[in-house]
Design a protein around this motif. Structure first.
Motif, PDB file in Angstrom:
ATOM      1  N   PRO A 113       2.337   0.245  -5.078  1.00  0.00           N
ATOM      2  CA  PRO A 113       1.393   1.324  -5.395  1.00  0.00           C
ATOM      3  C   PRO A 113       0.194   0.862  -6.231  1.00  0.00           C
ATOM      4  O   PRO A 113      -0.947   1.242  -5.941  1.00  0.00           O
ATOM      5  N   ASP A 114       0.430   0.039  -7.246  1.00  0.00           N
ATOM      6  CA  ASP A 114      -0.673  -0.417  -8.093  1.00  0.00           C
ATOM      7  C   ASP A 114      -1.664  -1.279  -7.313  1.00  0.00           C
ATOM      8  O   ASP A 114      -2.879  -1.103  -7.426  1.00  0.00           O
ATOM      9  N   HIS A 115      -1.140  -2.201  -6.546  1.00  0.00           N
ATOM     10  CA  HIS A 115      -2.007  -3.084  -5.766  1.00  0.00           C
ATOM     11  C   HIS A 115      -2.776  -2.282  -4.714  1.00  0.00           C
ATOM     12  O   HIS A 115      -3.978  -2.483  -4.514  1.00  0.00           O
ATOM     13  N   PHE A 116      -2.091  -1.366  -4.060  1.00  0.00           N
ATOM     14  CA  PHE A 116      -2.750  -0.517  -3.067  1.00  0.00           C
ATOM     15  C   PHE A 116      -3.883   0.284  -3.705  1.00  0.00           C
ATOM     16  O   PHE A 116      -4.983   0.362  -3.147  1.00  0.00           O
ATOM     17  N   ALA A 117      -3.629   0.866  -4.866  1.00  0.00           N
ATOM     18  CA  ALA A 117      -4.654   1.681  -5.529  1.00  0.00           C
ATOM     19  C   ALA A 117      -5.898   0.854  -5.848  1.00  0.00           C
ATOM     20  O   ALA A 117      -7.022   1.310  -5.648  1.00  0.00           O
ATOM     21  N   ARG A 118      -5.687  -0.374  -6.335  1.00  0.00           N
ATOM     22  CA  ARG A 118      -6.830  -1.250  -6.630  1.00  0.00           C
ATOM     23  C   ARG A 118      -7.610  -1.594  -5.363  1.00  0.00           C
ATOM     24  O   ARG A 118      -8.842  -1.525  -5.333  1.00  0.00           O
ATOM     25  N   LEU A 119      -6.892  -1.960  -4.302  1.00  0.00           N
ATOM     26  CA  LEU A 119      -7.563  -2.330  -3.054  1.00  0.00           C
ATOM     27  C   LEU A 119      -8.265  -1.141  -2.414  1.00  0.00           C
ATOM     28  O   LEU A 119      -9.363  -1.271  -1.864  1.00  0.00           O
ATOM     29  N   PHE A 120      -7.635   0.034  -2.481  1.00  0.00           N
ATOM     30  CA  PHE A 120      -8.231   1.236  -1.898  1.00  0.00           C
ATOM     31  C   PHE A 120      -9.520   1.587  -2.638  1.00  0.00           C
ATOM     32  O   PHE A 120     -10.535   1.901  -2.019  1.00  0.00           O
ATOM     33  N   LYS A 121      -9.481   1.516  -3.966  1.00  0.00           N
ATOM     34  CA  LYS A 121     -10.685   1.818  -4.735  1.00  0.00           C
ATOM     35  C   LYS A 121     -11.787   0.808  -4.441  1.00  0.00           C
ATOM     36  O   LYS A 121     -12.966   1.168  -4.333  1.00  0.00           O
ATOM     37  N   HIS A 122     -11.418  -0.441  -4.291  1.00  0.00           N
ATOM     38  CA  HIS A 122     -12.405  -1.475  -3.957  1.00  0.00           C
ATOM     39  C   HIS A 122     -13.038  -1.192  -2.591  1.00  0.00           C
ATOM     40  O   HIS A 122     -14.241  -1.386  -2.402  1.00  0.00           O
ATOM     41  N   ALA A 123     -12.233  -0.716  -1.646  1.00  0.00           N
ATOM     42  CA  ALA A 123     -12.725  -0.480  -0.284  1.00  0.00           C
ATOM     43  C   ALA A 123     -13.540   0.807  -0.162  1.00  0.00           C
ATOM     44  O   ALA A 123     -14.495   0.860   0.616  1.00  0.00           O
TER      45      ALA A 123
END
Length: 157
Positions: free
Chosen positions: A82-92
């Motif tokens: 979840p944490d990694h996904f949230a960072r990548l999603f925000k970056h995208a």
């Protein structure tokens, strides 16, 4: 090599003991490199969500706006924590997953208010709000007017 080490390690000479220690270290390094469980490899860590994973996530969000959309569910779609996904999603996207879901819900509510005559309570349910008062408060917070006022304003236009 082990037999040589054994013979040298029993010796009284300091030089032979140092030689035995160097051989022991060399043997340990050899064994770790050759048979060690740890295999050092360079993994490229991506700092963005692949287009396919981003599209899969967005499609899922759009298809399930009426449901709860916890971060764990969205992250599981693309096999990330979840944490990694949230960072990548925000970056995208420039938005956190929560912000994106809320914006999508408000956009869908605006569309339904403009294009249909559905009751406000039904629209609220379609965009994931449990009751009309929560829907009205959420809509007002993001659009600065109530759903009814928005409907009336867009009906005249």
């Amino acid at each position: 090599m082990v037999l040589v080490l054994r013979a040298i390690s029993d010796a009284d000479s300091t030089a032979k003991q140092l030689y035995a220690e160097v051989l022991t270290n060399a043997l340990a390094v050899h064994l770790l490199r050759r048979y060690g469980a740890y295999q050092h490899s360079v993994h490229k860590v991506s700092n963005s969500l692949s287009p396919a994973k981003l599209q899969r996530t967005i499609t899922y969000i759009q298809a399930h706006l009426e449901d709860e959309l916890p971060l764990t569910t969205l992250a599981a779609l693309v096999n990330l924590s979840p944490d990694h996904f949230a960072r990548l999603f925000k970056h995208a996207t420039g938005q956190t997953p929560h912000q994106y879901v809320l914006a999508s819900r408000i956009a869908r509510a605006k569309q339904l208010l403009t294009e249909t005559d559905m009751p406000l309570s039904a629209i609220g349910l379609q965009v994931g709000c449990t009751d009309q008062s929560y829907f009205t408060a959420l809509f007002r917070r993001h659009v600065t007017m109530t759903p009814k006022a928005f409907r009336d304003a867009t009906a005249r236009a």
